[in-house]
Each structure stands twice: as C-alpha cells, then as structure tokens.
Design an enzyme around this catalytic site. Sequence first.
Site, PDB file in Angstrom:
ATOM      1  N   ARG A 208     -46.208  -9.993  20.698  1.00 17.28           N
ATOM      2  CA  ARG A 208     -45.097  -9.275  20.052  1.00 17.28           C
ATOM      3  C   ARG A 208     -45.097  -7.769  20.343  1.00 17.28           C
ATOM      4  NH1 ARG A 208     -46.437 -12.854  15.647  1.00 17.28           N
ATOM      5  NH2 ARG A 208     -44.918 -14.557  15.536  1.00 17.28           N
TER       6      ARG A 208
ATOM      7  N   LYS B 162     -35.437  -0.072  28.970  1.00 15.92           N
ATOM      8  CA  LYS B 162     -34.841  -1.384  29.219  1.00 15.92           C
ATOM      9  C   LYS B 162     -35.807  -2.202  30.070  1.00 15.92           C
ATOM     10  CE  LYS B 162     -29.815  -0.683  29.178  1.00 15.92           C
ATOM     11  NZ  LYS B 162     -28.617  -0.772  30.044  1.00 15.92           N
TER      12      LYS B 162
ATOM     13  N   GLU C   7     -28.620   6.181  42.575  1.00 18.88           N
ATOM     14  CA  GLU C   7     -28.643   6.447  41.130  1.00 18.88           C
ATOM     15  C   GLU C   7     -28.566   7.950  40.846  1.00 18.88           C
ATOM     16  OE1 GLU C   7     -28.564   4.585  38.470  1.00 18.88           O
ATOM     17  OE2 GLU C   7     -29.002   2.554  39.157  1.00 18.88           O
TER      18      GLU C   7
ATOM     19  N   LYS D 135     -30.864  11.282  31.758  1.00 20.93           N
ATOM     20  CA  LYS D 135     -31.056   9.959  31.164  1.00 20.93           C
ATOM     21  C   LYS D 135     -31.725  10.074  29.799  1.00 20.93           C
ATOM     22  CE  LYS D 135     -32.140   5.198  32.089  1.00 20.93           C
ATOM     23  NZ  LYS D 135     -32.491   4.163  33.105  1.00 20.93           N
TER      24      LYS D 135
ATOM     25  N   GLU E  14     -27.811   1.201  23.418  1.00 14.11           N
ATOM     26  CA  GLU E  14     -26.526   1.025  24.086  1.00 14.11           C
ATOM     27  C   GLU E  14     -25.394   0.639  23.130  1.00 14.11           C
ATOM     28  OE1 GLU E  14     -26.205  -0.055  28.615  1.00 14.11           O
ATOM     29  OE2 GLU E  14     -26.101  -1.891  27.438  1.00 14.11           O
TER      30      GLU E  14
ATOM     31  N   ARG F  17     -24.724   5.393  25.679  1.00 15.94           N
ATOM     32  CA  ARG F  17     -25.596   4.941  26.765  1.00 15.94           C
ATOM     33  C   ARG F  17     -24.846   4.102  27.805  1.00 15.94           C
ATOM     34  NH1 ARG F  17     -31.886   2.853  26.431  1.00 15.94           N
ATOM     35  NH2 ARG F  17     -32.061   2.320  28.626  1.00 15.94           N
TER      36      ARG F  17
ATOM     37  N   ASN G 262     -24.139   3.027  32.955  1.00 19.96           N
ATOM     38  CA  ASN G 262     -23.762   1.846  33.730  1.00 19.96           C
ATOM     39  C   ASN G 262     -22.679   2.147  34.768  1.00 19.96           C
ATOM     40  OD1 ASN G 262     -25.495  -0.015  32.379  1.00 19.96           O
ATOM     41  ND2 ASN G 262     -24.086  -0.026  30.644  1.00 19.96           N
TER      42      ASN G 262
ATOM     43  N   HIS H 191     -22.277   0.125  38.001  1.00 24.18           N
ATOM     44  CA  HIS H 191     -23.132  -1.059  37.936  1.00 24.18           C
ATOM     45  C   HIS H 191     -22.367  -2.373  37.789  1.00 24.18           C
ATOM     46  CE1 HIS H 191     -26.238   1.911  37.682  1.00 24.18           C
ATOM     47  NE2 HIS H 191     -27.180   1.011  37.533  1.00 24.18           N
TER      48      HIS H 191
ATOM     49  N   HIS I 293     -23.638  -5.152  40.309  1.00 19.21           N
ATOM     50  CA  HIS I 293     -24.295  -6.405  39.939  1.00 19.21           C
ATOM     51  C   HIS I 293     -23.603  -7.604  40.583  1.00 19.21           C
ATOM     52  CE1 HIS I 293     -26.323  -4.582  36.105  1.00 19.21           C
ATOM     53  NE2 HIS I 293     -26.957  -4.278  37.220  1.00 19.21           N
TER      54      HIS I 293
ATOM     55  N   HIS J  44     -31.016  -2.248  45.068  1.00 24.04           N
ATOM     56  CA  HIS J  44     -30.197  -1.947  43.889  1.00 24.04           C
ATOM     57  C   HIS J  44     -29.408  -0.654  44.050  1.00 24.04           C
ATOM     58  CE1 HIS J  44     -28.887  -1.783  39.751  1.00 24.04           C
ATOM     59  NE2 HIS J  44     -29.480  -0.619  39.583  1.00 24.04           N
TER      60      HIS J  44
END
Length: 362
Positions: free
Chosen positions: A121, A143, A185, A227, A237, A241, A245, A248, A252, A265
């Site tokens: 956990r 993330k 990026e 960031k 998010e 936030r 993206n 993106h 994706h 990427h």
Amino acid sequence: MREVRVELGEKSYSIYIGYGLEGELRSFVQTASFSKKAMVVTDTNVGPLYGAKIQTILREAGLEAAVVTVPAGESSKSLAVAEDLYTKAIELGLDRKSPIFALGGGVVGDLAGFIAATYMRGVPFVQLPTSLLAQVDSSVGGKVAVNHKLGKNLIGAFYQPKAVFMDLELMKTLPKREIYTGLGEIIKYGIIYDREFFAFLEQNQQVVLDLEPEAATHMIARSCEIKAAVVSQDEQEAGLRRILNFGHTMAHAIEKETGYTRYNHGEAVAIGIVGAADISCQLGLIAPADFQRVVQLTENLHLPTKAEGCTVDAMYGDIFHDKKTVAGKVNWVLMDSVGSVVCRNDVPADVVKKAMSARIIQ
C-alpha cells in the site's frame, strides 16, 4: 546545482538538477528514515551503464540495494512485468520503509512508481531519471502507471516521490534521438505557460540541441519549475493540471496506432502539439503566424510534425478511450496564444479530423 521545490504540504519534495549529484544523493539517503533493504529498478539500456555506480553510492549511504533490470521499451509498462517486480520485492524482503529507486527513462519511472505506490500500500519512492524526456516530464508530478492493451496509462495512481535527482552527467550517453524526444515536452512548457521560455528556445536552438551545460540546466530547471507550479496547485488533475496534457490527446492516438514502437513519446507529443495548434488556429483562437511559430520550432529541433502508419478514422476513434474524455466528450487543451492555453470540450469532429489528416503522411 539548481533545486526546485514541489509544494504539496506533507508530500512536498525537492528536485535536484546539476552535474555530479552523487554527494547529494548520498546525503539524502543518510538522512531519510529508510529501512536498510532497497530495490533499484532499471532497464537493459541504462542498467549496464549506471546500475553498479548507483548501487555503490547507495551502499556507501547505508542501503543494501538490489538492482533489478527489466527489458527496455514501452512493453515493460505492463501488469505482467509489474507482477515480476512484486515477486522480486517480496523475495528481497522489502518492508514498508524500503525505498524503491527508478533509474532510467519514463517507462522505468512510471513502472517503478506504480510498484512503489501499490506494494504494501505504498513504500518510499525516489526518481533517478536518466533521459531528458523523463527529467522534464514523467519524473515530476507523481503520475505512475502501467499500460493496458486498450490504452496507455489506464492503470495507475497519483504517488509522489520523496525526491528527484537529475544528474545531467548521465545524459552524456544519450543518443541524439533521445535528446530530440525530450525537447518535444520542453516546447510544450513554453506554449502552455511561458512565452519568454518559448522565445528562449527559438533564439538558442543550437546550444539547446547540443545540451550545452548552461542552456541544458536552464531549460530543464524551467520546465520543472513550470510543472511544479501547476502540480502544486492541482495535484490530481481536477482542473489546472489538465494544461500539461497539451498535445497528448493526439499523441496517445498516434502511439497506439503505431504500436508504441515507431515513435518515442516526445516525438508523438511533438506531432500532437502541432495538431493541437492547428485546431486552435482553425477555431480562431490563435493567428496563423503563431501556428507557424510552433511548426517551425518543432521542425528546427529535429522533431517530426507528421506521423506514418496512422489513419484519421482510427485516430479519431482512439481519442474517445483517452483518460481526458468524460461522458463521451474529449477535453482538448488548446492555445489561445503562445504562453497560454484553454480547455475546450466542444471541438467539432470535422475540425479534429482536418487537423489529424494534416498530421498524417498519406
């Protein structure tokens, strides 16, 4: 050395950026309340170069650290590989205070972070990103995820590291393509948040491409500052936030249609950035001149602006499986100037398809 703080209350942490950070890493570990056993997750590209060095530094700091290597590439971001790492963690006897270190690029960081977030956990997590892309993107913000065959990063969590160490010495072995992919990026940060930073990239293209130390330190630190500022205001998010993206949604779809193998990427993001700028221009949010600035800088930094191996219909279908799609509406991040963006979920299908068509090599 530059230090950037990510302010998240009790979960706040520092990003250390500079050349030769062995002493800082050693001191950090010695003052942290970690258990003695640790695991370093790396891949078949980075492990042979830096695994033993990091293991030695951690041993000098008092940790018994095992280096575990996964195959390089996006395919390692899977539940199958994650299960192997859980098994290794159990066999090593890691407990709830045993740190997991991610030594590598974005795939390693996402995978190791997912293990750290879910093993017992949650155990301590430290990022040691070795690629320019990971340094300015996935290693900051918390993330972590693995992929599913139906989409990227669909199984994951928000889980902050205890610290991030960006030793720029480790980038000296990066292939040119890996440098370029990180710049995808970096361009994004200028577009979404800081027009002066975008201008810096335009005016210093050669030293940026060469990763000249002063320019490299500045652009990595500024990207992390942007960031960090966004994440500090919106960790999970809920609103702001989402601007991270930018580019993106289309990226994706390109990655999925090309099997996560044809484009890195950052390359897919670069194509997606130009696509999002195209949509912005079609909607009258930005002038054609601003759209051309985005295209020109992207091309000048040796990034692709068009994709092979995709179709408009397939890409358009893919965007509805994106995490940012809610109730069947795609949340697009679009430019309203260089340095500022807006979120829109009312972009007409014909506008999106026209932009996608322009980004595909027929």
